[in-house]
Design a protein around this motif. Structure first.
Motif, PDB file in Angstrom:
ATOM      1  N   GLU A  29       0.796  -1.215   0.000  1.00  0.00           N
ATOM      2  CA  GLU A  29       0.000   0.000   0.000  1.00  0.00           C
ATOM      3  C   GLU A  29       0.836   1.276   0.000  1.00  0.00           C
ATOM      4  OE1 GLU A  29      -2.668  -0.173   3.257  1.00  0.00           O
ATOM      5  OE2 GLU A  29      -3.867  -1.835   2.430  1.00  0.00           O
ATOM      6  N   GLN A  30       2.058   1.196   0.483  1.00  0.00           N
ATOM      7  CA  GLN A  30       2.899   2.388   0.602  1.00  0.00           C
ATOM      8  C   GLN A  30       3.834   2.579  -0.586  1.00  0.00           C
ATOM      9  OE1 GLN A  30       2.455   4.578   3.102  1.00  0.00           O
ATOM     10  NE2 GLN A  30       0.780   3.214   3.697  1.00  0.00           N
ATOM     11  N   ALA A  31       3.676   1.777  -1.634  1.00  0.00           N
ATOM     12  CA  ALA A  31       4.616   1.830  -2.751  1.00  0.00           C
ATOM     13  C   ALA A  31       4.636   3.202  -3.411  1.00  0.00           C
ATOM     14  CB  ALA A  31       4.255   0.755  -3.787  1.00  0.00           C
ATOM     15  N   GLU A  32       3.467   3.794  -3.652  1.00  0.00           N
ATOM     16  CA  GLU A  32       3.421   5.086  -4.339  1.00  0.00           C
ATOM     17  C   GLU A  32       4.155   6.156  -3.530  1.00  0.00           C
ATOM     18  OE1 GLU A  32       0.162   8.530  -5.468  1.00  0.00           O
ATOM     19  OE2 GLU A  32      -0.531   6.470  -5.203  1.00  0.00           O
ATOM     20  N   ALA A  33       3.903   6.203  -2.236  1.00  0.00           N
ATOM     21  CA  ALA A  33       4.544   7.209  -1.384  1.00  0.00           C
ATOM     22  C   ALA A  33       6.049   6.999  -1.313  1.00  0.00           C
ATOM     23  CB  ALA A  33       3.928   7.191   0.011  1.00  0.00           C
ATOM     24  N   VAL A  34       6.473   5.748  -1.148  1.00  0.00           N
ATOM     25  CA  VAL A  34       7.906   5.456  -1.007  1.00  0.00           C
ATOM     26  C   VAL A  34       8.648   5.762  -2.302  1.00  0.00           C
ATOM     27  CG1 VAL A  34       9.599   3.626  -0.644  1.00  0.00           C
ATOM     28  CG2 VAL A  34       7.573   3.746   0.812  1.00  0.00           C
ATOM     29  N   LEU A  35       8.110   5.311  -3.425  1.00  0.00           N
ATOM     30  CA  LEU A  35       8.766   5.571  -4.704  1.00  0.00           C
ATOM     31  C   LEU A  35       8.770   7.061  -5.021  1.00  0.00           C
ATOM     32  CD1 LEU A  35       7.513   2.617  -6.942  1.00  0.00           C
ATOM     33  CD2 LEU A  35       9.746   2.905  -5.871  1.00  0.00           C
ATOM     34  N   GLY A  36       7.696   7.751  -4.674  1.00  0.00           N
ATOM     35  CA  GLY A  36       7.656   9.196  -4.893  1.00  0.00           C
ATOM     36  C   GLY A  36       8.737   9.914  -4.102  1.00  0.00           C
ATOM     37  N   ARG A  37       8.935   9.500  -2.859  1.00  0.00           N
ATOM     38  CA  ARG A  37       9.994  10.111  -2.050  1.00  0.00           C
ATOM     39  C   ARG A  37      11.370   9.779  -2.616  1.00  0.00           C
ATOM     40  NH1 ARG A  37       6.562   8.610   2.323  1.00  0.00           N
ATOM     41  NH2 ARG A  37       7.797   6.734   2.746  1.00  0.00           N
ATOM     42  N   PHE A  38      11.536   8.559  -3.106  1.00  0.00           N
ATOM     43  CA  PHE A  38      12.810   8.182  -3.715  1.00  0.00           C
ATOM     44  C   PHE A  38      13.126   9.067  -4.917  1.00  0.00           C
ATOM     45  CE2 PHE A  38      14.837   5.766  -7.180  1.00  0.00           C
ATOM     46  CZ  PHE A  38      16.089   5.565  -6.619  1.00  0.00           C
ATOM     47  N   VAL A  39      12.129   9.304  -5.774  1.00  0.00           N
ATOM     48  CA  VAL A  39      12.343  10.153  -6.945  1.00  0.00           C
ATOM     49  C   VAL A  39      12.693  11.570  -6.519  1.00  0.00           C
ATOM     50  CG1 VAL A  39      11.248  11.190  -8.970  1.00  0.00           C
ATOM     51  CG2 VAL A  39      10.864   8.781  -8.460  1.00  0.00           C
ATOM     52  N   PHE A  40      11.907  12.126  -5.596  1.00  0.00           N
ATOM     53  CA  PHE A  40      12.053  13.534  -5.227  1.00  0.00           C
ATOM     54  C   PHE A  40      13.334  13.802  -4.443  1.00  0.00           C
ATOM     55  CE2 PHE A  40      11.240  17.330  -2.674  1.00  0.00           C
ATOM     56  CZ  PHE A  40      10.686  18.196  -3.608  1.00  0.00           C
ATOM     57  N   HIS A  41      13.684  12.901  -3.531  1.00  0.00           N
ATOM     58  CA  HIS A  41      14.803  13.157  -2.620  1.00  0.00           C
ATOM     59  C   HIS A  41      16.121  12.518  -3.052  1.00  0.00           C
ATOM     60  CE1 HIS A  41      12.404  15.074   0.554  1.00  0.00           C
ATOM     61  NE2 HIS A  41      11.468  14.208   0.251  1.00  0.00           N
ATOM     62  N   VAL A  42      16.092  11.546  -3.948  1.00  0.00           N
ATOM     63  CA  VAL A  42      17.315  10.824  -4.286  1.00  0.00           C
ATOM     64  C   VAL A  42      17.610  10.842  -5.781  1.00  0.00           C
ATOM     65  CG1 VAL A  42      18.541   8.626  -4.108  1.00  0.00           C
ATOM     66  CG2 VAL A  42      16.978   9.304  -2.287  1.00  0.00           C
ATOM     67  N   ALA A  43      16.745  10.210  -6.571  1.00  0.00           N
ATOM     68  CA  ALA A  43      17.061  10.013  -7.994  1.00  0.00           C
ATOM     69  C   ALA A  43      17.034  11.312  -8.795  1.00  0.00           C
ATOM     70  CB  ALA A  43      16.083   8.998  -8.610  1.00  0.00           C
ATOM     71  N   MET A  44      15.994  12.126  -8.609  1.00  0.00           N
ATOM     72  CA  MET A  44      15.901  13.361  -9.380  1.00  0.00           C
ATOM     73  C   MET A  44      17.024  14.339  -9.044  1.00  0.00           C
ATOM     74  SD  MET A  44      12.581  15.839  -9.979  1.00  0.00           S
ATOM     75  CE  MET A  44      11.564  14.451 -10.465  1.00  0.00           C
ATOM     76  N   PRO A  45      17.368  14.562  -7.766  1.00  0.00           N
ATOM     77  CA  PRO A  45      18.525  15.419  -7.466  1.00  0.00           C
ATOM     78  C   PRO A  45      19.810  14.916  -8.112  1.00  0.00           C
ATOM     79  CG  PRO A  45      17.209  15.122  -5.496  1.00  0.00           C
ATOM     80  CD  PRO A  45      16.642  14.195  -6.529  1.00  0.00           C
ATOM     81  N   ALA A  46      20.025  13.591  -8.131  1.00  0.00           N
ATOM     82  CA  ALA A  46      21.228  13.048  -8.769  1.00  0.00           C
ATOM     83  C   ALA A  46      21.234  13.348 -10.263  1.00  0.00           C
ATOM     84  CB  ALA A  46      21.318  11.542  -8.533  1.00  0.00           C
ATOM     85  N   ALA A  47      20.069  13.188 -10.908  1.00  0.00           N
ATOM     86  CA  ALA A  47      19.977  13.448 -12.343  1.00  0.00           C
ATOM     87  C   ALA A  47      20.226  14.925 -12.648  1.00  0.00           C
ATOM     88  CB  ALA A  47      18.609  13.022 -12.865  1.00  0.00           C
ATOM     89  N   LEU A  48      19.648  15.806 -11.840  1.00  0.00           N
ATOM     90  CA  LEU A  48      19.798  17.244 -12.087  1.00  0.00           C
ATOM     91  C   LEU A  48      21.231  17.702 -11.819  1.00  0.00           C
ATOM     92  CD1 LEU A  48      16.465  18.575 -10.572  1.00  0.00           C
ATOM     93  CD2 LEU A  48      17.037  18.202 -12.971  1.00  0.00           C
ATOM     94  N   PHE A  49      21.841  17.173 -10.769  1.00  0.00           N
ATOM     95  CA  PHE A  49      23.236  17.540 -10.490  1.00  0.00           C
ATOM     96  C   PHE A  49      24.138  17.138 -11.655  1.00  0.00           C
ATOM     97  CE2 PHE A  49      27.440  16.217  -9.027  1.00  0.00           C
ATOM     98  CZ  PHE A  49      27.910  17.422  -8.521  1.00  0.00           C
ATOM     99  N   THR A  50      23.975  15.918 -12.147  1.00  0.00           N
ATOM    100  CA  THR A  50      24.793  15.436 -13.264  1.00  0.00           C
ATOM    101  C   THR A  50      24.581  16.299 -14.497  1.00  0.00           C
ATOM    102  OG1 THR A  50      24.704  13.175 -12.426  1.00  0.00           O
ATOM    103  CG2 THR A  50      25.265  13.454 -14.739  1.00  0.00           C
ATOM    104  N   MET A  51      23.326  16.631 -14.774  1.00  0.00           N
ATOM    105  CA  MET A  51      22.986  17.398 -15.962  1.00  0.00           C
ATOM    106  C   MET A  51      23.549  18.823 -15.902  1.00  0.00           C
ATOM    107  SD  MET A  51      19.132  18.004 -17.315  1.00  0.00           S
ATOM    108  CE  MET A  51      18.811  16.265 -16.974  1.00  0.00           C
TER     109      MET A  51
END
Length: 326
Positions: A29-51
């Motif tokens: 049940e918590q998959a959407e919230a957990v994955l959303g936090r992963f994108v916002f706090h981890v994966a997206m910042p890494a992508a933007l920093f690299t770019m």
């Protein structure tokens, strides 16, 4: 058309996979919230920093970017006003409406469309920098202000000053600017690690978007026929219609007027500006709404609907402006 289908296929496929996974309950049940936090706090910042760290921010100071920026600014402003005046939204929700109206899907759709239709993705790279360095901080400031606890001028000023430290997306972008300005280069192993992490941002965001399609409230269902709930559903749908119209029709039209009659851009540059302006809403709007605890329905439905509608607008722009080469 083949180029457009090739670019859109991953969007639909990953969103459908996310929907199927959500229906199955495979991730809980918590998959959407957990994955959303992963994108916002981890994966997206890494992508933007690299770019950002590997690019030069001054690259977007040209006439083509002026035309694109004009369309983005005007449509984001219209979306902000419409969300407040027409639908009675607060500051934070108006910021999401503004973003859904004018923030284009430049990465996972803009790059393949530009490569296959224009033969060059350099202009898309400039758009990504523009949105990351200028548009996102404005949207995030409005979100932070609109959802902040407490009131009073001092609280608002303090939250705005400390937001870069508290917001991983802005912090990653600022660090990228510093690295780029100083001409620094990360060790290969570290840079490759950021590349791998950042590559997870787009697919995970699309899976999260698909998961969210299973979470419609009861008021969205067919059993609600009358009363305030049904009125709310109609208002949400009307807001999505306005948002998608601004994104897929008004924004490319403004870009065409500014880039053509006003700036007299060469044909190929004008096509690039209009085509990129006609790209659908980025899934970032949904992720931001989710992470700030806002109603995600308008952002989610705007992403999905604009992605479908933009197939027609992108095809028309390619047909109408694509008679001349670079």
């Amino acid at each position: 058309m083949h180029a457009l289908l090739s670019a859109f296929a991953p969007i639909w496929t990953l969103t459908a996979i996310g929907y199927a996974v959500g229906r199955s309950g495979l991730l809980g049940e918590q998959a959407e919230a957990v994955l959303g936090r992963f994108v916002f706090h981890v994966a997206m910042p890494a992508a933007l920093f690299t770019m950002v760290s590997g690019a030069r921010p001054a690259a977007f100071a040209n006439s083509s970017m002026v035309a694109f920026a004009a369309g983005t600014a005007l449509v984001c402003g219209l979306g902000f006003v419409a969300a407040g005046r027409l639908f009675g939204r607060g500051t934070a929700d108006r910021a999401i409406g503004s973003m859904a109206s004018g923030y284009v899907n430049s990465a996972n759709l803009g790059i393949p469309v530009a490569v296959q239709v224009l033969g060059d993705a350099s202009f898309v790279a400039q758009i990504i920098l523009f949105q990351v360095l200028l548009v996102s901080p404005v949207i995030l400031t409005l979100l932070d202000t609109g959802t902040g606890t407490g009131s009073g001028k001092g609280v608002v000023v303090r939250r705005m000053l400390t937001m870069p430290v508290r917001n991983p997306i802005i912090m990653a972008s600022l660090l990228g600017v510093v690295v780029s300005a100083l001409g620094l280069r990360l060790p290969h192993a570290l840079a490759h690690s950021f590349d791998l992490l950042g590559a997870a941002a787009v697919p995970t965001a699309l899976i999260t978007l698909g998961l969210s399609l299973n979470g419609r409230p009861v008021a969205d269902g067919p059993t609600e026929r009358t009363g305030p709930a049904q009125s709310t559903v109609r208002a949400k749908r009307a807001e999505v219609v306005v948002t998608v119209a601004l994104k897929t029709l008004v924004q490319p039209l403004i870009a065409f007027v500014v880039g053509g009659p006003l700036l007299h851009l060469p044909d190929h540059q004008l096509m690039a500006v209009v085509l990129c302006s006609a790209l659908p809403t980025a899934q970032n709007a949904f992720i931001y709404a989710q992470q700030y605890g806002l109603d995600t329905r308008v952002a989610r439905d705007s992403v999905v609907a604009s992605t479908v509608v933009s197939m027609a607008t992108l095809s028309f722009a390619t047909w109408a402006l694509g008679t001349t080469g670079p």
